[in-house]
Design a protein around this motif. Structure first.
Motif, short mmCIF file in Angstrom:
data_model
loop_
_atom_site.label_atom_id
_atom_site.label_comp_id
_atom_site.label_asym_id
_atom_site.label_seq_id
_atom_site.Cartn_x
_atom_site.Cartn_y
_atom_site.Cartn_z
N PHE A 104 -10.18 12.42 -6.14
CA PHE A 104 -9.25 12.06 -7.13
C PHE A 104 -9.54 10.79 -7.90
N THR A 105 -9.63 9.64 -6.82
CA THR A 105 -9.83 8.28 -7.74
C THR A 105 -10.99 8.20 -8.29
N GLN A 106 -12.12 8.97 -7.82
CA GLN A 106 -13.45 8.78 -8.80
C GLN A 106 -13.31 9.65 -10.15
N LYS A 107 -12.82 10.86 -9.91
CA LYS A 107 -12.80 11.65 -11.24
C LYS A 107 -11.89 11.22 -12.29
N TYR A 108 -10.88 10.50 -11.88
CA TYR A 108 -9.92 9.95 -12.64
C TYR A 108 -9.92 8.28 -13.01
N ASN A 109 -10.92 7.69 -12.41
CA ASN A 109 -11.50 6.39 -12.53
C ASN A 109 -10.39 5.39 -12.13
N VAL A 110 -9.67 5.83 -10.81
CA VAL A 110 -8.67 5.05 -10.63
C VAL A 110 -9.14 4.08 -9.66
N HIS A 111 -9.15 2.80 -9.90
CA HIS A 111 -9.78 1.83 -9.28
C HIS A 111 -8.72 0.45 -9.31
N LYS A 112 -7.89 0.39 -10.02
CA LYS A 112 -7.14 -1.06 -10.28
C LYS A 112 -5.82 -1.06 -9.22
N LEU A 113 -6.08 -1.98 -8.24
CA LEU A 113 -4.87 -2.27 -7.14
C LEU A 113 -3.92 -3.01 -7.93
N ILE A 114 -2.68 -2.23 -8.24
CA ILE A 114 -1.50 -3.00 -8.74
C ILE A 114 -0.42 -3.18 -7.80
N TYR A 115 -0.33 -2.69 -6.30
CA TYR A 115 0.69 -2.98 -5.43
C TYR A 115 0.26 -2.69 -3.97
N PHE A 116 0.79 -3.38 -3.10
CA PHE A 116 0.38 -3.01 -1.66
C PHE A 116 1.60 -3.58 -0.75
N GLU A 117 1.62 -2.94 0.16
CA GLU A 117 2.54 -3.65 1.36
C GLU A 117 1.79 -3.57 2.50
N VAL A 118 2.05 -4.58 3.51
CA VAL A 118 1.20 -4.84 4.79
C VAL A 118 2.47 -4.33 5.72
N PHE A 119 1.68 -3.90 7.03
CA PHE A 119 2.76 -3.51 8.01
C PHE A 119 2.35 -3.63 9.42
N GLU A 120 3.18 -3.76 10.35
CA GLU A 120 2.81 -4.28 11.87
C GLU A 120 2.10 -2.97 12.41
N ASN A 121 2.33 -1.65 12.16
CA ASN A 121 1.83 -0.71 12.67
C ASN A 121 1.61 0.44 11.66
N PHE A 122 0.66 1.41 12.26
CA PHE A 122 0.45 2.54 11.08
C PHE A 122 1.60 3.59 11.16
N LYS A 123 2.49 3.75 12.14
CA LYS A 123 3.46 4.66 11.98
C LYS A 123 4.30 4.22 10.78
N THR A 124 4.64 2.79 10.78
CA THR A 124 5.70 2.51 9.76
C THR A 124 4.91 2.70 8.25
N ALA A 125 3.68 2.26 8.19
CA ALA A 125 2.84 2.28 6.99
C ALA A 125 2.82 3.79 6.60
N ILE A 126 2.66 4.89 7.50
CA ILE A 126 2.29 6.14 7.02
C ILE A 126 3.80 6.73 6.45
N GLU A 127 5.01 6.20 7.32
CA GLU A 127 6.00 6.54 6.77
C GLU A 127 6.45 6.26 5.24
N ARG A 128 6.10 4.85 5.13
CA ARG A 128 6.43 4.31 3.82
C ARG A 128 5.58 5.09 2.83
N GLU A 129 4.49 5.34 2.94
CA GLU A 129 3.41 6.26 2.15
C GLU A 129 4.05 7.39 1.69
N LYS A 130 4.64 8.05 2.84
CA LYS A 130 5.09 9.72 2.57
C LYS A 130 6.10 9.27 1.59
N GLN A 131 7.27 8.32 2.19
CA GLN A 131 8.24 8.05 1.20
C GLN A 131 8.05 7.73 -0.35
N LEU A 132 7.25 6.85 -0.60
CA LEU A 132 6.85 6.77 -1.91
C LEU A 132 6.10 7.73 -2.43
#
Length: 95
Positions: free
Chosen positions: A40-68
């Motif tokens: 997807f990112t290569q096909k649509y030339n998606v390469h500009k980082l515009i937002y990020f959040e850092v987490f203590e653990n992967f469980k919380t990060a994955i939950e946030r990803e699914k939410q967004l």
């Protein structure tokens, strides 16, 4: 050491959003930018980082990803604009 994070990338016209999770944000975004991530990112030339959040653990990060990913586009736009009003590329800030 891995640092869990979620990130949002877009293309030059800000018309496409891509949300994912990683354990090494700098390396992962670099891979997107250099074409090291096929699909997807290569096909649509998606390469500009515009937002990020850092987490203590992967469980919380994955939950946030699914939410967004379930959010409406307008909600995502508002979230991004609160911390990055001009939708500037944040890659230099993390590298």
């Amino acid at each position: 050491m891995k640092q869990p994070a979620i990130y949002i990338l877009t293309n030059d016209s800000n018309s496409v959003l891509y949300i994912s999770v990683t354990g090494n944000l700098t390396q992962r975004v670099w891979l997107h930018r250099t074409g090291g991530v096929k699909g997807f990112t290569q096909k649509y030339n998606v390469h500009k980082l515009i937002y990020f959040e850092v987490f203590e653990n992967f469980k919380t990060a994955i939950e946030r990803e699914k939410q967004l990913k379930k959010w409406k586009r307008s909600w995502k736009d508002e979230l991004i604009s609160r911390v990055n009003p001009s939708w500037n590329d944040l890659y230099d800030e993390i590298s």
